[in-house]
Design an enzyme around this catalytic site. Structure first.
Site, mmCIF file in Angstrom:
data_model
loop_
_atom_site.group_PDB
_atom_site.id
_atom_site.type_symbol
_atom_site.label_atom_id
_atom_site.label_comp_id
_atom_site.label_asym_id
_atom_site.label_seq_id
_atom_site.Cartn_x
_atom_site.Cartn_y
_atom_site.Cartn_z
ATOM 1 N N ALA A 89 0.860 -1.184 0.000
ATOM 2 C CA ALA A 89 0.000 0.000 0.000
ATOM 3 C C ALA A 89 0.894 1.231 0.000
ATOM 4 O O ALA A 89 2.076 1.151 0.359
ATOM 5 C CB ALA A 89 -0.900 -0.018 1.227
ATOM 6 N N GLU A 123 4.905 -5.147 7.049
ATOM 7 C CA GLU A 123 4.196 -4.075 7.778
ATOM 8 C C GLU A 123 4.760 -3.862 9.172
ATOM 9 O O GLU A 123 4.803 -2.744 9.668
ATOM 10 C CB GLU A 123 2.698 -4.407 7.850
ATOM 11 C CG GLU A 123 1.957 -4.314 6.518
ATOM 12 C CD GLU A 123 2.040 -5.564 5.662
ATOM 13 O OE1 GLU A 123 2.803 -6.497 6.012
ATOM 14 O OE2 GLU A 123 1.334 -5.618 4.637
ATOM 15 N N GLY A 175 0.791 -5.027 0.927
ATOM 16 C CA GLY A 175 -0.465 -5.066 0.168
ATOM 17 C C GLY A 175 -0.298 -5.693 -1.209
ATOM 18 O O GLY A 175 -1.250 -6.237 -1.767
ATOM 19 N N GLU A 199 -0.652 -9.246 -0.594
ATOM 20 C CA GLU A 199 -2.070 -9.495 -0.276
ATOM 21 C C GLU A 199 -2.933 -9.456 -1.537
ATOM 22 O O GLU A 199 -3.850 -10.257 -1.693
ATOM 23 C CB GLU A 199 -2.550 -8.467 0.752
ATOM 24 C CG GLU A 199 -1.882 -8.681 2.112
ATOM 25 C CD GLU A 199 -2.114 -7.543 3.090
ATOM 26 O OE1 GLU A 199 -1.896 -6.366 2.701
ATOM 27 O OE2 GLU A 199 -2.507 -7.804 4.232
HETATM 28 N N1 DAK Z 1 4.593 3.388 -0.651
HETATM 29 C C1 DAK Z 1 4.955 4.592 -1.165
HETATM 30 N N2 DAK Z 1 6.097 4.781 -1.853
HETATM 31 C C2 DAK Z 1 6.911 3.740 -1.991
HETATM 32 C C3 DAK Z 1 6.609 2.457 -1.474
HETATM 33 C C4 DAK Z 1 5.377 2.306 -0.771
HETATM 34 N N3 DAK Z 1 4.963 1.130 -0.280
HETATM 35 N N4 DAK Z 1 7.624 1.624 -1.793
HETATM 36 C C5 DAK Z 1 8.523 2.351 -2.468
HETATM 37 N N5 DAK Z 1 8.098 3.627 -2.601
HETATM 38 C C6 DAK Z 1 8.773 4.725 -3.255
HETATM 39 C C7 DAK Z 1 9.994 5.191 -2.461
HETATM 40 O O1 DAK Z 1 9.597 6.070 -1.415
HETATM 41 C C8 DAK Z 1 10.795 5.893 -3.527
HETATM 42 O O2 DAK Z 1 10.231 7.167 -3.770
HETATM 43 P P1 DAK Z 1 11.170 8.487 -3.979
HETATM 44 O O3 DAK Z 1 12.083 8.545 -2.802
HETATM 45 O O4 DAK Z 1 11.917 8.184 -5.276
HETATM 46 O O5 DAK Z 1 10.192 9.599 -4.111
HETATM 47 C C9 DAK Z 1 10.534 5.023 -4.760
HETATM 48 O O6 DAK Z 1 9.329 4.323 -4.502
HETATM 49 C C10 DAK Z 1 11.629 4.016 -5.016
HETATM 50 O O7 DAK Z 1 11.817 3.251 -3.836
HETATM 51 P P2 DAK Z 1 13.260 2.975 -3.188
HETATM 52 O O8 DAK Z 1 14.171 4.124 -3.430
HETATM 53 O O9 DAK Z 1 13.037 2.568 -1.776
HETATM 54 O O10 DAK Z 1 13.739 1.734 -4.079
HETATM 55 P P3 DAK Z 1 14.719 0.543 -3.659
HETATM 56 O O11 DAK Z 1 14.972 -0.220 -4.919
HETATM 57 O O12 DAK Z 1 15.885 1.059 -2.878
HETATM 58 O O13 DAK Z 1 13.853 -0.363 -2.647
HETATM 59 C C11 DAK Z 1 11.853 -1.577 -1.910
HETATM 60 C C12 DAK Z 1 12.714 -1.040 -3.115
HETATM 61 C C13 DAK Z 1 10.556 -2.120 -2.486
HETATM 62 C C14 DAK Z 1 12.619 -2.697 -1.193
HETATM 63 C C15 DAK Z 1 11.611 -0.402 -0.915
HETATM 64 O O14 DAK Z 1 11.085 0.720 -1.648
HETATM 65 C C16 DAK Z 1 10.643 -0.755 0.181
HETATM 66 O O15 DAK Z 1 11.013 -1.397 1.169
HETATM 67 N N6 DAK Z 1 9.380 -0.259 0.064
HETATM 68 C C17 DAK Z 1 8.394 -0.349 1.131
HETATM 69 C C18 DAK Z 1 7.931 -1.766 1.311
HETATM 70 C C19 DAK Z 1 6.891 -1.869 2.407
HETATM 71 O O16 DAK Z 1 7.171 -1.606 3.602
HETATM 72 N N7 DAK Z 1 5.693 -2.255 2.035
HETATM 73 C C20 DAK Z 1 4.600 -2.423 2.960
HETATM 74 C C21 DAK Z 1 3.751 -1.206 2.914
HETATM 75 S S1 DAK Z 1 2.479 -1.321 4.135
HETATM 76 C C22 DAK Z 1 -4.959 -2.113 4.873
HETATM 77 C C23 DAK Z 1 -4.680 -3.029 3.872
HETATM 78 C C24 DAK Z 1 -3.426 -3.174 3.384
HETATM 79 C C25 DAK Z 1 -2.417 -2.403 3.911
HETATM 80 C C26 DAK Z 1 -2.689 -1.473 4.898
HETATM 81 C C27 DAK Z 1 -3.949 -1.317 5.376
HETATM 82 N N8 DAK Z 1 -6.316 -1.972 5.420
HETATM 83 C C28 DAK Z 1 -7.341 -2.913 5.006
HETATM 84 C C29 DAK Z 1 -6.626 -0.950 6.377
HETATM 85 C C30 DAK Z 1 -1.111 -2.616 3.421
HETATM 86 C C31 DAK Z 1 -0.054 -2.074 4.026
HETATM 87 C C32 DAK Z 1 1.249 -2.134 3.340
HETATM 88 O O17 DAK Z 1 1.387 -2.693 2.283
#
Ligand code: DAK
Length: 258
Positions: A65, A132, A109, A112
Site C-alpha cells: 500500500a 508491515e 499489500g 495481499e
Molecule cells: N509506498 C509509497 N512509496 C513507496 C513504497 C510504498 N509502499 N515503496 C517504495 N516507494 C517509493 C519510495 O519512497 C521511492 O520514492 P522516492 O524517494 O523516489 O520519491 C521510490 O518508490 C523508489 O523506492 P526505493 O528508493 O526505496 O527503491 P529501492 O529499490 O531502494 O527499494 C523496496 C525497493 C521495495 C525494497 C523499498 O522501496 C521498500 O522497502 N518499500 C516499502 C515496502 C513496504 O514496507 N511495504 C509495505 C507497505 S504497508 C490495509 C490493507 C493493506 C495495507 C494497509 C492497510 N487496510 C485494510 C486498512 C497494506 C499495508 C502495506 O502494504
C-alpha cells in the site's frame, strides 16, 4: 475513464492488468486500487474475456500500500472513509479466474493483492514479504489470514513477525506459488496457462473456482456437499454431455459455455 496507474489490455480472450506506477514501485494508492476495481468490473462483464492476469514490472509487482498516502491518516479518517476495504476486495470477488504473475518485489499489500488472485505464478526473481511490522503496523488486506491458510501458522507467524523476504523457490515450496519460471519467460508461460484455462467451459471453470474457494469458508463435510451439488449441476450442462461424448468418440470437445 482513462487509467493512470495501470495498463489494461485484451489479448484474445485474456484480460491483462499491468500495475504501472514505476516511480513509486507500483505502491497501491487509492487511485490505483479504484482503477483495478473498474478494470475488473469491465473484464467481468465482458463475455469475451475468460481469464484475467494481473502483473507488474520485471522489478516489482507491488511494494505494498502507498505508505506516503496513509502515513498521517488518523483512525477516525481511516474508519470513516472505509480505508483500504472499499476498493481492495474486488479482485477477491471476481468470478472469473485471476492469475497473478509476480516478478521482483511483492510486498505487503502487493502480496495481499496477489493472494486475492486464484493462482500465483512467479519469476525466479520474485520476493514475497509482509513487512508491515517494520513500519509499525500489521498486514491489513488479508495477510494474516490468507497467508496463514496457505503456508500454515508457524511460517505465517515467522514471515509477518520478522517482515523478511521469501524468495520464489521458498514460496513455491510453501504452496504460495503454483509455478516458478525464469523471469524472461514469466509472461509467456502465464499466458500459456491462462489460454489453457480459457479453452474450458466457463460454467465448469467458475464452479471449480467457487468450490475451491468454498474450502476456505466451511467445514469439510459442508464443502464436500457443496462440491457434490455443483458436480451434479454440471450434468445439466451441454458441455458435460459434449465433453464426455467427445472423449468416447476420441475427438476434441467443442464447448459452448452452456
Ligand atoms: N509506498 C509509497 N512509496 C513507496 C513504497 C510504498 N509502499 N515503496 C517504495 N516507494 C517509493 C519510495 O519512497 C521511492 O520514492 P522516492 O524517494 O523516489 O520519491 C521510490 O518508490 C523508489 O523506492 P526505493 O528508493 O526505496 O527503491 P529501492 O529499490 O531502494 O527499494 C523496496 C525497493 C521495495 C525494497 C523499498 O522501496 C521498500 O522497502 N518499500 C516499502 C515496502 C513496504 O514496507 N511495504 C509495505 C507497505 S504497508 C490495509 C490493507 C493493506 C495495507 C494497509 C492497510 N487496510 C485494510 C486498512 C497494506 C499495508 C502495506 O502494504
Amino acid at each position: 475513464m482513462t487509467f493512470e496507474n495501470i495498463l489494461v489490455e485484451k489479448r484474445g480472450n485474456i484480460g491483462l492488468i499491468t500495475l504501472n506506477r514505476p516511480k513509486a514501485m507500483n505502491a497501491l494508492c487509492g487511485a490505483l486500487m479504484d482503477e483495478i476495481t473498474l478494470a475488473v468490473d469491465q473484464f467481468e462483464s465482458n463475455a469475451a474475456i475468460r481469464v484475467l492476469v494481473i502483473t507488474g514490472s520485471e522489478k516489482v509487482f507491488a511494494a505494498g500500500a502507498d505508505i506516503k498516502e496513509m502515513a498521517t491518516k488518523t483512525f477516525a479518517e481511516a474508519y470513516k472513509e472505509d480505508f483500504v476495504t472499499k476498493n481492495w476486495e474486488r479482485v477477491a470477488r471476481c468470478r472469473k479466474p485471476v492469475i497473478a504473475a509476480v516478478s521482483g518485489y511483492c510486498l505487503g499489500g502487493g502480496c495481499e493483492l496477489a493472494m486475492m488472485c486464484d493462482i500465483i505464478v512467479a519469476s525466479d526473481t520474485a520476493k514475497f514479504s509482509q513487512p508491515e511490522i517494520t513500519i509499525g503496523t500489521i498486514p491489513g488486506a488479508g495477510g494474516t489470514q490468507r497467508l496463514t491458510r496457505v503456508v500454515g501458522k508457524s511460517k505465517a507467524m515467522e514471515l509477518c513477525l520478522t517482515g523478511r523476504m521469501m524468495g520464489a523457490q521458498e514460496a513455491l515450496s510453501t504452496g504460495l506459488v503454483a509455478q516458478v519460471f525464469p523471469a524472461a519467460e514469466l509472461m509467456a508461460e502465464t499466458f500459456k496457462m491462462a489460454e489453457k484455462i480459457a479453452e474450458f467451459p466457463v460454467p465448469a471453470v467458475m464452479m471449480i473456482k467457487e468450490s475451491v474457494n468454498r474450502s476456505y469458508e466451511t467445514t469439510l463435510s459442508e464443502g464436500l456437499r457443496f462440491e457434490r451439488r455443483l458436480l451434479q449441476a454440471t450434468f445439466a450442462t451441454e458441455d458435460q454431455k459434449e465433453g464426455m461424448a467427445a472423449f468416447i468418440d476420441k475427438r476434441k470437445a467443442s464447448f459452448k459455455d452452456r
